[in-house]
Design an enzyme around this catalytic site. Structure first.
Site, PDB file in Angstrom:
ATOM      1  N   ARG A 276      55.360  43.960  44.805  1.00 56.90           N
ATOM      2  CA  ARG A 276      54.858  45.206  44.218  1.00 56.90           C
ATOM      3  C   ARG A 276      54.275  46.023  45.362  1.00 56.90           C
ATOM      4  O   ARG A 276      53.352  45.563  46.033  1.00 56.90           O
ATOM      5  CB  ARG A 276      53.789  44.885  43.178  1.00 56.90           C
ATOM      6  CG  ARG A 276      53.268  46.132  42.479  1.00 56.90           C
ATOM      7  CD  ARG A 276      52.417  45.803  41.293  1.00 56.90           C
ATOM      8  NE  ARG A 276      51.122  45.298  41.667  1.00 56.90           N
ATOM      9  CZ  ARG A 276      50.202  44.861  40.801  1.00 56.90           C
ATOM     10  NH1 ARG A 276      50.485  44.850  39.502  1.00 56.90           N
ATOM     11  NH2 ARG A 276      49.041  44.420  41.203  1.00 56.90           N
TER      12      ARG A 276
ATOM     13  N   TYR B 260      43.937  52.835  44.014  1.00 56.32           N
ATOM     14  CA  TYR B 260      44.144  51.534  43.367  1.00 56.32           C
ATOM     15  C   TYR B 260      45.152  50.705  44.171  1.00 56.32           C
ATOM     16  O   TYR B 260      46.200  51.199  44.591  1.00 56.32           O
ATOM     17  CB  TYR B 260      44.689  51.687  41.922  1.00 56.32           C
ATOM     18  CG  TYR B 260      45.245  50.362  41.482  1.00 56.32           C
ATOM     19  CD1 TYR B 260      44.379  49.332  41.128  1.00 56.32           C
ATOM     20  CD2 TYR B 260      46.603  50.088  41.558  1.00 56.32           C
ATOM     21  CE1 TYR B 260      44.852  48.071  40.839  1.00 56.32           C
ATOM     22  CE2 TYR B 260      47.094  48.823  41.260  1.00 56.32           C
ATOM     23  CZ  TYR B 260      46.209  47.814  40.905  1.00 56.32           C
ATOM     24  OH  TYR B 260      46.679  46.567  40.644  1.00 56.32           O
TER      25      TYR B 260
ATOM     26  N   ASP C 102      52.867  49.759  40.554  1.00 54.54           N
ATOM     27  CA  ASP C 102      51.888  49.894  39.468  1.00 54.54           C
ATOM     28  C   ASP C 102      51.235  51.278  39.531  1.00 54.54           C
ATOM     29  O   ASP C 102      50.589  51.616  40.527  1.00 54.54           O
ATOM     30  CB  ASP C 102      50.812  48.801  39.646  1.00 54.54           C
ATOM     31  CG  ASP C 102      49.849  48.697  38.463  1.00 54.54           C
ATOM     32  OD1 ASP C 102      49.893  49.574  37.584  1.00 54.54           O
ATOM     33  OD2 ASP C 102      49.061  47.730  38.429  1.00 54.54           O
TER      34      ASP C 102
ATOM     35  N   HIS D  89      48.976  52.161  37.264  1.00 55.48           N
ATOM     36  CA  HIS D  89      47.637  51.901  36.729  1.00 55.48           C
ATOM     37  C   HIS D  89      47.198  52.902  35.656  1.00 55.48           C
ATOM     38  O   HIS D  89      46.063  53.386  35.651  1.00 55.48           O
ATOM     39  CB  HIS D  89      46.619  51.837  37.880  1.00 55.48           C
ATOM     40  CG  HIS D  89      45.647  50.702  37.715  1.00 55.48           C
ATOM     41  ND1 HIS D  89      44.352  50.893  37.317  1.00 55.48           N
ATOM     42  CD2 HIS D  89      45.795  49.373  37.869  1.00 55.48           C
ATOM     43  CE1 HIS D  89      43.746  49.715  37.240  1.00 55.48           C
ATOM     44  NE2 HIS D  89      44.597  48.777  37.568  1.00 55.48           N
TER      45      HIS D  89
ATOM     46  N   GLU E 159      55.211  49.916  36.567  1.00 53.96           N
ATOM     47  CA  GLU E 159      54.187  49.279  35.725  1.00 53.96           C
ATOM     48  C   GLU E 159      53.115  50.279  35.299  1.00 53.96           C
ATOM     49  O   GLU E 159      52.690  51.116  36.103  1.00 53.96           O
ATOM     50  CB  GLU E 159      53.572  48.164  36.577  1.00 53.96           C
ATOM     51  CG  GLU E 159      52.444  47.399  35.938  1.00 53.96           C
ATOM     52  CD  GLU E 159      52.027  46.217  36.838  1.00 53.96           C
ATOM     53  OE1 GLU E 159      52.901  45.592  37.485  1.00 53.96           O
ATOM     54  OE2 GLU E 159      50.828  45.943  36.906  1.00 53.96           O
TER      55      GLU E 159
ATOM     56  N   GLU F  80      48.862  44.947  30.291  1.00 54.44           N
ATOM     57  CA  GLU F  80      47.782  44.060  30.756  1.00 54.44           C
ATOM     58  C   GLU F  80      46.479  44.320  30.005  1.00 54.44           C
ATOM     59  O   GLU F  80      45.619  43.447  29.961  1.00 54.44           O
ATOM     60  CB  GLU F  80      47.584  44.174  32.269  1.00 54.44           C
ATOM     61  CG  GLU F  80      47.150  45.551  32.734  1.00 54.44           C
ATOM     62  CD  GLU F  80      47.184  45.684  34.253  1.00 54.44           C
ATOM     63  OE1 GLU F  80      48.189  45.299  34.862  1.00 54.44           O
ATOM     64  OE2 GLU F  80      46.200  46.195  34.814  1.00 54.44           O
TER      65      GLU F  80
ATOM     66  N   ARG G 217      53.132  42.816  29.426  1.00 52.76           N
ATOM     67  CA  ARG G 217      52.314  42.244  30.499  1.00 52.76           C
ATOM     68  C   ARG G 217      51.014  41.588  30.047  1.00 52.76           C
ATOM     69  O   ARG G 217      50.096  41.414  30.840  1.00 52.76           O
ATOM     70  CB  ARG G 217      51.984  43.350  31.510  1.00 52.76           C
ATOM     71  CG  ARG G 217      53.166  44.051  32.057  1.00 52.76           C
ATOM     72  CD  ARG G 217      53.285  43.982  33.552  1.00 52.76           C
ATOM     73  NE  ARG G 217      52.025  44.109  34.221  1.00 52.76           N
ATOM     74  CZ  ARG G 217      51.511  43.148  34.993  1.00 52.76           C
ATOM     75  NH1 ARG G 217      52.156  42.023  35.181  1.00 52.76           N
ATOM     76  NH2 ARG G 217      50.355  43.341  35.582  1.00 52.76           N
TER      77      ARG G 217
ATOM     78  N   GLU H  92      52.914  37.786  37.563  1.00 54.86           N
ATOM     79  CA  GLU H  92      52.132  38.336  38.673  1.00 54.86           C
ATOM     80  C   GLU H  92      51.298  37.208  39.275  1.00 54.86           C
ATOM     81  O   GLU H  92      50.652  36.460  38.547  1.00 54.86           O
ATOM     82  CB  GLU H  92      51.197  39.445  38.171  1.00 54.86           C
ATOM     83  CG  GLU H  92      50.260  39.939  39.264  1.00 54.86           C
ATOM     84  CD  GLU H  92      49.334  41.074  38.817  1.00 54.86           C
ATOM     85  OE1 GLU H  92      49.382  41.460  37.642  1.00 54.86           O
ATOM     86  OE2 GLU H  92      48.578  41.556  39.670  1.00 54.86           O
TER      87      GLU H  92
ATOM     88  N   TRP I 247      41.046  54.944  35.261  1.00 58.91           N
ATOM     89  CA  TRP I 247      41.079  54.324  36.596  1.00 58.91           C
ATOM     90  C   TRP I 247      42.319  53.465  36.758  1.00 58.91           C
ATOM     91  O   TRP I 247      42.716  52.770  35.867  1.00 58.91           O
ATOM     92  CB  TRP I 247      39.830  53.462  36.854  1.00 58.91           C
ATOM     93  CG  TRP I 247      39.954  52.831  38.200  1.00 58.91           C
ATOM     94  CD1 TRP I 247      39.836  53.448  39.406  1.00 58.91           C
ATOM     95  CD2 TRP I 247      40.296  51.473  38.479  1.00 58.91           C
ATOM     96  NE1 TRP I 247      40.082  52.559  40.424  1.00 58.91           N
ATOM     97  CE2 TRP I 247      40.376  51.344  39.881  1.00 58.91           C
ATOM     98  CE3 TRP I 247      40.576  50.348  37.666  1.00 58.91           C
ATOM     99  CZ2 TRP I 247      40.686  50.145  40.522  1.00 58.91           C
ATOM    100  CZ3 TRP I 247      40.883  49.164  38.275  1.00 58.91           C
ATOM    101  CH2 TRP I 247      40.931  49.066  39.690  1.00 58.91           C
TER     102      TRP I 247
HETATM  103  C1  CS2 Z   1      46.188  45.336  38.058  1.00 55.35           C
HETATM  104  C2  CS2 Z   1      44.832  44.673  38.151  1.00 55.35           C
HETATM  105  O1  CS2 Z   1      47.124  43.329  38.769  1.00 55.35           O
HETATM  106  C3  CS2 Z   1      47.332  44.369  38.159  1.00 55.35           C
HETATM  107  O2  CS2 Z   1      48.389  44.681  37.696  1.00 55.35           O
HETATM  108  O3  CS2 Z   1      46.439  46.349  37.231  1.00 55.35           O
HETATM  109  O4  CS2 Z   1      44.550  44.619  39.520  1.00 55.35           O
HETATM  110  C4  CS2 Z   1      43.691  45.356  37.409  1.00 55.35           C
HETATM  111  O5  CS2 Z   1      43.276  46.491  38.091  1.00 55.35           O
HETATM  112  C5  CS2 Z   1      42.539  44.388  37.301  1.00 55.35           C
HETATM  113  O6  CS2 Z   1      42.926  43.240  36.640  1.00 55.35           O
HETATM  114  C6  CS2 Z   1      41.351  45.002  36.588  1.00 55.35           C
HETATM  115  O7  CS2 Z   1      40.412  44.035  36.296  1.00 55.35           O
HETATM  116 MG    MG Z   2      48.784  46.486  36.534  1.00 56.58          MG
END
Ligand code: CS2
Ligand code: MG
Length: 406
Positions: free
Chosen positions: A149, A161, A212, A214, A238, A264, A285, A341, A406
């Site tokens: 990624r 991020y 990602d 985010h 993602e 996620e 996810r 992941e 975020w």
């Molecule tokens: C992220 C995470 O791994 C990922 O895909 O989106 O790093 C996420 O920011 C954290 O789990 C937040 O706690």
């Molecule tokens: Mg993610």
């Protein structure tokens, strides 16, 4: 009744980062472990478990896994949400662990047995400048990794991020208040395709590339980004839009053929029912910990199997080695699992949670120990330097000062 739950302990400790662990001990002396960590809200899950769940568990038959799940979900009236579902997830993992230990079987065998030889992972590769990003990809690929990624800086932004100076990426920062970041979607959407093009040229076509976003884009921005990335054959894009807006993905789908992964932050099958049934995503996810444990994520995967959607669980630093173990066991026994992941952990986390699962050549193996095959070193974690202290994910604002996901 085979056995009964005698003790329920909640361990909040910080081997480098905060983790909340549930420990169930039965009258026969079997110990089951579950991860309940919710990044930045650790004490809320700890209290939910200690004050409201532990008293309900003592005296129960630990073999009644589904019944316990249903009572903790339906018997409370106030259902769903990350805190509740992480607590149910921790209980569920711990009970599967107990069942495995009682029967002498690794959990994946109890879930139907092996359907794959290895659980492929993707690694998180990043660099503030392109050469660092390419080096980070090279390092992983040299170790047998086939999916990376790629996360990069954005011109004009000083924090982004997925990028850090520390090689072990960790977004939560210690302190009484969250860090503040600035975000600019236009600059990001403009910059990223050139980065992915350069990475594709560098690594060739044999490596799966992921990225990602985010949850930061509008559906139109996400569609534009997906379209611009199409020539580089992404394995998936993602978290393009805020995940709770399931119809947003319909708009994204109309604009791009890039495979989409999201979920996620989902806690139940109902959060992604439409996405799966209407085939608006390719990968779901959900993390075992945040979506109600093995028993519930298994149902999400089953719905996915009907609609051609694969499981691709979240596995960042805040999903502990216990929940990762649960994820690996489920993936080992699930036909429509896609990719795990694996962000990895600093050495101290491996020491604090000794585990039978192993990682090599870009893949994870569950190990053959009964249950989930993870222990917790409570003596190590009782040292003062591993005591909990507040740590938060950053808060982001756009250039005009409004709050940004975020
Ligand atoms: C992220 C995470 O791994 C990922 O895909 O989106 O790093 C996420 O920011 C954290 O789990 C937040 O706690
Ligand atoms: Mg993610």
């Amino acid at each position: 009744m085979h056995d009964r739950i005698e003790r329920v302990d909640v361990i909040v400790a910080s081997p480098g980062r905060n983790f909340v662990t549930l420990k169930i001990t039965t009258a026969d002396g079997i110990v089951g472990l579950g991860d309940a960590t919710v990044n930045g809200r650790e004490l809320a899950v700890a209290s939910y478990l200690r004050d409201h769940v532990a008293p309900l568990l003592v005296g129960r038959d630990p073999g009644r896994i589904e019944d316990t799940w249903q009572e903790l979900y339906r018997g409370v009236y106030w259902r769903r949400g990350p805190i509740t579902m992480a607590c149910i997830g921790a209980v569920d993992m711990a009970l599967w662990d107990v069942l495995g230990k009682r029967t002498g079987r690794p959990v994946y065998e109890l879930l139907g047995g092996r359907v794959r030889d290895r659980v492929d992972v993707y690694r998180h590769c990043f660099g503030w400048e392109l050469p660092q990003l390419l080096e980070s990809c090279d390092r992983e690929i040299a170790q047998g990794v086939r999916f990376v990624r790629v996360q990069s800086s954005v011109p004009g932004l000083d924090k982004v991020y997925g990028i850090s100076k520390d090689p072990n990426y960790e977004p939560a920062q210690r302190g009484a208040l969250p860090d503040q970041e600035t975000w600019d979607s236009a600059a990001y959407v403009h910059h990223l395709p050139g980065v992915v093009e350069a990475v594709r040229e560098h690594v060739g076509w044999g490596i799966g590339l992921l990225h990602d976003s985010h949850h930061r884009l509008t559906p139109t921005e996400a569609g534009q980004l997906g379209h611009a990335l199409e020539p580089y054959g992404l394995y998936w894009l993602e978290d393009v839009t805020p995940a709770e807006d399931q119809d947003a993905l319909r708009v994204v789908r109309e604009h791009t053929r890039v495979p989409l992964a999201i979920g996620e932050v989902f806690n139940t099958v109902w959060d992604c029912q439409k996405l799966i049934e209407d085939r608006l995503i390719d990968y779901v996810r959900c993390a075992i910990v945040h979506a109600g444990g093995i028993s519930h994520v298994r149902k999400i995967y089953a719905l996915g199997e009907l609609h051609g959607v694969k499981g691709a669980p979240h596995g960042p630093s805040d999903v502990s080695p216990i929940a990762l173990a649960a994820s690996i066991h489920l993936a080992t026994a699930t036909y429509n699992f896609g990719l795990q992941e694996y962000m990895g952990y600093p050495d101290i986390v491996h020491e604090a949670f000794p585990h039978a699962w192993s990682y090599a050549d870009g893949a994870l193996q569950p190990g053959e120990e009964p249950g989930l095959g993870v222990a917790i070193d409570e003596q190590l974690l009782s040292r003062p330097e591993f005591e909990y202290s507040t740590a938060y994910l950053p808060v982001a604002r756009r250039l005009d000062g409004t709050v940004q996901d975020w």
